[in-house]
Scaffold this active site. Structure first.
Site, PDB file in Angstrom:
ATOM      1  N   ASP A 277       0.803  -1.436  -0.154  1.00 41.54           N
ATOM      2  CA  ASP A 277       0.099   0.023   0.105  1.00 41.54           C
ATOM      3  C   ASP A 277       0.682   1.199   0.082  1.00 41.54           C
ATOM      4  O   ASP A 277       0.552   2.243  -0.645  1.00 41.54           O
ATOM      5  CB  ASP A 277      -0.897  -0.050   1.316  1.00 41.54           C
ATOM      6  CG  ASP A 277      -2.190  -0.873   1.117  1.00 41.54           C
ATOM      7  OD1 ASP A 277      -2.651  -0.868   0.068  1.00 41.54           O
ATOM      8  OD2 ASP A 277      -2.578  -1.585   1.778  1.00 41.54           O
ATOM      9  N   LEU A 278       1.952   1.330   1.002  1.00 41.48           N
ATOM     10  CA  LEU A 278       2.546   2.599   1.024  1.00 41.48           C
ATOM     11  C   LEU A 278       3.514   2.860  -0.312  1.00 41.48           C
ATOM     12  O   LEU A 278       3.462   3.830  -0.649  1.00 41.48           O
ATOM     13  CB  LEU A 278       3.683   2.293   2.315  1.00 41.48           C
ATOM     14  CG  LEU A 278       2.748   2.254   3.612  1.00 41.48           C
ATOM     15  CD1 LEU A 278       3.850   2.020   4.785  1.00 41.48           C
ATOM     16  CD2 LEU A 278       2.014   3.434   3.962  1.00 41.48           C
TER      17      LEU A 278
END
Length: 423
Positions: A180-181
């Site tokens: 996600d990051l």
């Protein structure tokens, strides 16, 4: 001082982490980020607690620390896009926005007339970014997925974790949601590039971001090693396949990390641990020899390091200029002298209580357009009336009518819904 993105408005229809991580970057840089949320549920991560946010006075908020970690500096506007009126409100907001970012399932927003083809007709300058697990096309495009899935499918877990022949061996995920990051960071780069291209073309474009793509790209040298040599990289735990010693070493009372990256540092390391015999051994003089004779070398190093305390080795290795570090927990990280000096912990103001809430700072250090840490993550619907009144010119009466029909919400939308449900 002006923010680097102060003239940019972002319409944010993302939830959970990848999208919000991207848009928080923009909000920190001064962009006007309008976060569109369901009037009752809001962002999924609002409810991912405990732990919940607490201010400096110990007052606990309704939202989780997960949500608070990625929604600073934004405006929360509660609109039910499943209603025709709600979708029309978002389209009107899109007319005067620079960026439209969403992470709905492939094709979902077309049902509401909020897809790229519809939005670009009313605003050809819009930069529209979609974030999904597998992308907008391909045999897996319709599948759902979370970060954990993509760490597995993109190969990261195959090289993360202890060796299979050692205790605790086996694949492991990274301790933060790295898929996600990473996707959020790639998306922010892509959006900024599209905004720059718009200066030349005068029009925006569509950006298709996939978590699987981003994690595959993140394989970097490990992935290319497989492609070029057709040999699978393996898990090395805390060791390194091409550098020795480059790993965790147990001391008399704890453990430290040592990262010897070249022959010069190897000599300094031998001096620091007072092992002239290792320094003068021609077998270990070059990196290739240290790799080939890894087991014997490490046995000698580990025996020596285990004989003295962590404090002793931290001082000795610092004096010798050898890359090393203490293995900190997060309390120790936030107390680290360099982290404190770099002001990586900040306090932001809660618009609800006026009290200050701790946040982890944006790491970007601009010289002329500094990032801002103004307001804590907003409560659900906090800015609904203000944004719709200011940007769309809706009157108080019109806003009340929309609220009464559930098209929009207010800052108390979730609390009102819980009361109605008898909670």
């Amino acid at each position: 001082m002006r923010g680097a993105m102060e003239d940019i408005r972002v319409l944010d229809l993302t939830r959970v982490l990848a999208g919000p991580w991207c848009t928080q970057m923009f909000a920190d840089m001064g962009a006007d980020v309008v976060k569109i949320e369901h009037p009752k549920r809001g962002d999924d991560t609002r409810h991912w607690g405990p732990p919940y946010v607490q201010d400096e006075l110990g007052e606990q908020f309704e939202d989780s620390t997960y949500y608070a970690s990625t929604n600073r500096n934004k405006k929360s506007v509660a609109i039910d896009i499943a209603t025709q009126e709600g979708a029309e409100l978002v389209r009107k907001l899109a007319v005067n926005s620079d960026v439209f970012i969403e992470n709905f399932k492939v094709g979902d927003l077309a049902r509401y007339g909020l897809d790229y083809e519809t939005i670009r007709k009313i605003n050809p300058r819009i930069v529209y970014c979609s974030i999904t697990g597998y992308g907008q096309s391909g045999p897996y495009a319709s599948r759902p997925g979370y970060d954990f899935v993509f760490q597995a499918e993109a190969g990261l877990m195959s090289i993360t974790g202890e060796r299979d022949d050692l205790p605790g061996g086996g694949p492991q995920k990274v301790g933060v949601a790295i898929a996600d990051l990473t996707t959020g960071l790639y998306a922010s780069t892509a959006i900024l590039a599209a905004i720059n291209a718009r200066h030349t073309t005068g029009v925006g474009q569509y950006i298709d971001m996939a978590l699987l793509d981003c994690m595959t790209a993140l394989s970097s040298n490990q992935g290319l090693f497989q492609l070029v040599n057709d040999i699978e990289p393996v898990r090395w735990g805390n060791a390194h396949p091409a550098l020795v010693p480059y790993q965790v070493l147990k001391t008399q009372d704890a453990s430290i990390v040592v990262a010897v990256g070249n022959d010069s540092q190897w000599a300094k390391f031998c001096n620091a641990i007072e092992r002239d015999d290792l320094l003068n051994n021609p077998v270990y003089k070059r990196a290739a020899g240290r790799i080939t004779n890894r087991e014997a070398l490490l046995a000698a190093v580990e025996e020596t390091v285990a004989g003295k305390t962590t404090a002793h080795w931290l001082e000795a290795l610092t004096q010798a200029d050898v890359p090393h570090g203490r293995i900190n927990n997060y309390r120790q990280t936030f107390e680290h002298p360099q982290v404190v000096h770099r002001e990586m912990v900040v306090s932001v103001k809660s618009e609800e209580s006026g009290a200050m809430v701790k946040n982890i700072a944006n790491p970007i250090k601009f010289s002329d357009t500094p990032v801002r840490h103004h307001t804590a993550a907003p409560s659900l619907g906090r800015h609904t009336h203000g944004v719709l009144g200011e940007l769309l010119g809706l009157s108080d009466a019109e806003l009340e009518q929309l609220g009464s029909r559930g098209v929009i919400g207010t800052a108390n939308a979730r609390k009102d819904a819980e009361i109605t449900a008898g909670k």
